[in-house]
Design a protein around this motif. Sequence first.
Motif, PDB file in Angstrom:
ATOM      1  N   ASN A  81      37.629  32.903  50.578  1.00  0.00           N
ATOM      2  CA  ASN A  81      37.452  34.274  50.098  1.00  0.00           C
ATOM      3  C   ASN A  81      37.998  34.426  48.689  1.00  0.00           C
ATOM      4  O   ASN A  81      37.387  35.088  47.835  1.00  0.00           O
ATOM      5  N   GLU A  82      39.150  33.783  48.436  1.00  0.00           N
ATOM      6  CA  GLU A  82      39.744  33.867  47.100  1.00  0.00           C
ATOM      7  C   GLU A  82      38.846  33.210  46.053  1.00  0.00           C
ATOM      8  O   GLU A  82      38.682  33.722  44.942  1.00  0.00           O
ATOM      9  N   GLY A  83      38.253  32.082  46.429  1.00  0.00           N
ATOM     10  CA  GLY A  83      37.346  31.404  45.510  1.00  0.00           C
ATOM     11  C   GLY A  83      36.130  32.244  45.188  1.00  0.00           C
ATOM     12  O   GLY A  83      35.695  32.341  44.034  1.00  0.00           O
ATOM     13  N   LYS A 118      35.823  35.556  45.415  1.00  0.00           N
ATOM     14  CA  LYS A 118      36.184  36.742  44.639  1.00  0.00           C
ATOM     15  C   LYS A 118      36.432  36.388  43.174  1.00  0.00           C
ATOM     16  O   LYS A 118      36.077  37.156  42.264  1.00  0.00           O
ATOM     17  N   HIS A 119      37.051  35.252  42.921  1.00  0.00           N
ATOM     18  CA  HIS A 119      37.258  34.833  41.538  1.00  0.00           C
ATOM     19  C   HIS A 119      35.930  34.459  40.880  1.00  0.00           C
ATOM     20  O   HIS A 119      35.751  34.672  39.672  1.00  0.00           O
ATOM     21  N   LEU A 120      34.990  33.921  41.645  1.00  0.00           N
ATOM     22  CA  LEU A 120      33.662  33.651  41.100  1.00  0.00           C
ATOM     23  C   LEU A 120      32.991  34.960  40.690  1.00  0.00           C
ATOM     24  O   LEU A 120      32.436  35.060  39.590  1.00  0.00           O
ATOM     25  N   TYR A 121      33.047  35.960  41.566  1.00  0.00           N
ATOM     26  CA  TYR A 121      32.460  37.251  41.226  1.00  0.00           C
ATOM     27  C   TYR A 121      33.102  37.811  39.955  1.00  0.00           C
ATOM     28  O   TYR A 121      32.424  38.366  39.085  1.00  0.00           O
ATOM     29  N   ALA A 122      34.422  37.666  39.876  1.00  0.00           N
ATOM     30  CA  ALA A 122      35.137  38.196  38.707  1.00  0.00           C
ATOM     31  C   ALA A 122      34.677  37.517  37.422  1.00  0.00           C
ATOM     32  O   ALA A 122      34.518  38.173  36.384  1.00  0.00           O
ATOM     33  N   THR A 123      34.463  36.216  37.471  1.00  0.00           N
ATOM     34  CA  THR A 123      34.055  35.510  36.253  1.00  0.00           C
ATOM     35  C   THR A 123      32.616  35.819  35.868  1.00  0.00           C
ATOM     36  O   THR A 123      32.284  35.844  34.675  1.00  0.00           O
ATOM     37  N   THR A 124      31.749  36.078  36.847  1.00  0.00           N
ATOM     38  CA  THR A 124      30.368  36.410  36.494  1.00  0.00           C
ATOM     39  C   THR A 124      30.309  37.748  35.744  1.00  0.00           C
ATOM     40  O   THR A 124      29.589  37.878  34.748  1.00  0.00           O
ATOM     41  N   SER A 126      35.356  43.035  37.535  1.00  0.00           N
ATOM     42  CA  SER A 126      36.107  41.777  37.510  1.00  0.00           C
ATOM     43  C   SER A 126      37.517  41.986  38.043  1.00  0.00           C
ATOM     44  O   SER A 126      38.010  41.225  38.882  1.00  0.00           O
ATOM     45  N   TYR A 127      38.170  43.015  37.529  1.00  0.00           N
ATOM     46  CA  TYR A 127      39.524  43.336  37.951  1.00  0.00           C
ATOM     47  C   TYR A 127      39.552  43.662  39.436  1.00  0.00           C
ATOM     48  O   TYR A 127      40.416  43.193  40.186  1.00  0.00           O
ATOM     49  N   ASN A 128      38.588  44.462  39.881  1.00  0.00           N
ATOM     50  CA  ASN A 128      38.500  44.853  41.286  1.00  0.00           C
ATOM     51  C   ASN A 128      38.390  43.634  42.197  1.00  0.00           C
ATOM     52  O   ASN A 128      39.041  43.563  43.251  1.00  0.00           O
ATOM     53  N   SER A 129      37.560  42.672  41.808  1.00  0.00           N
ATOM     54  CA  SER A 129      37.377  41.476  42.637  1.00  0.00           C
ATOM     55  C   SER A 129      38.691  40.745  42.852  1.00  0.00           C
ATOM     56  O   SER A 129      38.981  40.263  43.954  1.00  0.00           O
ATOM     57  N   ILE A 130      39.510  40.681  41.799  1.00  0.00           N
ATOM     58  CA  ILE A 130      40.748  39.915  41.889  1.00  0.00           C
ATOM     59  C   ILE A 130      41.855  40.706  42.578  1.00  0.00           C
ATOM     60  O   ILE A 130      42.577  40.169  43.426  1.00  0.00           O
ATOM     61  N   TYR A 131      42.018  41.996  42.248  1.00  0.00           N
ATOM     62  CA  TYR A 131      43.130  42.698  42.896  1.00  0.00           C
ATOM     63  C   TYR A 131      42.868  42.912  44.377  1.00  0.00           C
ATOM     64  O   TYR A 131      43.797  43.128  45.155  1.00  0.00           O
ATOM     65  N   ARG A 132      41.622  42.811  44.799  1.00  0.00           N
ATOM     66  CA  ARG A 132      41.332  42.926  46.228  1.00  0.00           C
ATOM     67  C   ARG A 132      41.847  41.725  47.014  1.00  0.00           C
ATOM     68  O   ARG A 132      42.061  41.819  48.229  1.00  0.00           O
TER      69      ARG A 132
END
Length: 357
Positions: A140-142, A144-150, A171-177
């Motif tokens: 899940n972490e991987g 979410k970080h992929l979504y953030a980078t896109t 991007s921020y939302n994907s990571i802080y989640r």
Amino acid sequence: MGNATRNAFKIIATLSGALNIQDEHHTLQYKFSRSHTDELIISSNKITISGTRSQNPNFDDVFKNNKSEIYFQFIKSYVYYSITNGVIPEIQSIVCYDKKNSPVKTYTQGELRNLQPKRSATVLQKIDKTQLQIIFKSTNEGIKHLYATTTLIRSLCSDDENDIFEKLWKSYNSIYRVRSAKSQEWECLEEMGSLMINTPTDYPLSTTHVSSLTKTDIIDATRWHAMLENKFITRMKISRREQEFSDFLTKYHDLRLIEIASETIDFKRNFWTAQALRTHSSAVIASRLGNATKKNIELVDVLCNCYMYYLRNKILHGEQADHSFRFIPFNKESTTLKFSSDLLFLVVCDLINNHTF
């Protein structure tokens, strides 16, 4: 390629340019398999992804449906290539090979829709390439970080400040989640603020960026009074307003935030009914003004988790006319959006660089 029970595949993407880079080999996990992985090879202007599947891949479905694991492997590879090399290259062709190593599907440049960068992509290299490899994981972490980078990359492909900020907030939302265990967004942001203040050295890009800001810079680039009214009057219960506002005013020790607190304690006429609480808040602020210093991480916290949250709600929830309907350039709205986006981009980079997943 492959073995007797699985079907091998290979995809080669040729990109614009011819970078002089050292070849890289990476292992790509995929969520439907614990015992099998794919392989990524980066060489100059080529991305090669290979692996095996239980069924022969339908490459037309891979790229049109956008849901298969092979598609996500391709996105991971393109994102990694773009960020580590500081480019957003055009894809000139994609050639897909079957288990016999024969080309079975080819997409030419005319059939592809490429990203069109509006700004230099070299800023992407602020992200540590080793930490970036989290996007190769199927956790899940991987993901979410992929979504953030896109969305981070997509923010560089827009010249509209509204659109840029929206993508960076995603991007921020994907990571802080994945950093916060809280369910409500405002709770996640409160927890992010605590994490920032407790680990300021994890945010070198962000804190350096805000270090030169003055109180005037901040007031001129934000709608601070509007944020206070929205947070402490429009959205807060009457019974909690004064105590919550007092807590906000006296929470921070950063020089600029104390100066702003001193000037905004009476941001709304007849706000205070508990005069003793106002007097106490004013005394705390006054006592700090004399020997206050810059605490840059506090400013990063307030701007990201308070001000930008307000800005995001106003823009993305349709509480005002679309930014595109501001016909005079360099208006207040574009100023505050750019001010916020410049910092938020660096916050996302810092978060990727200091993850522990």
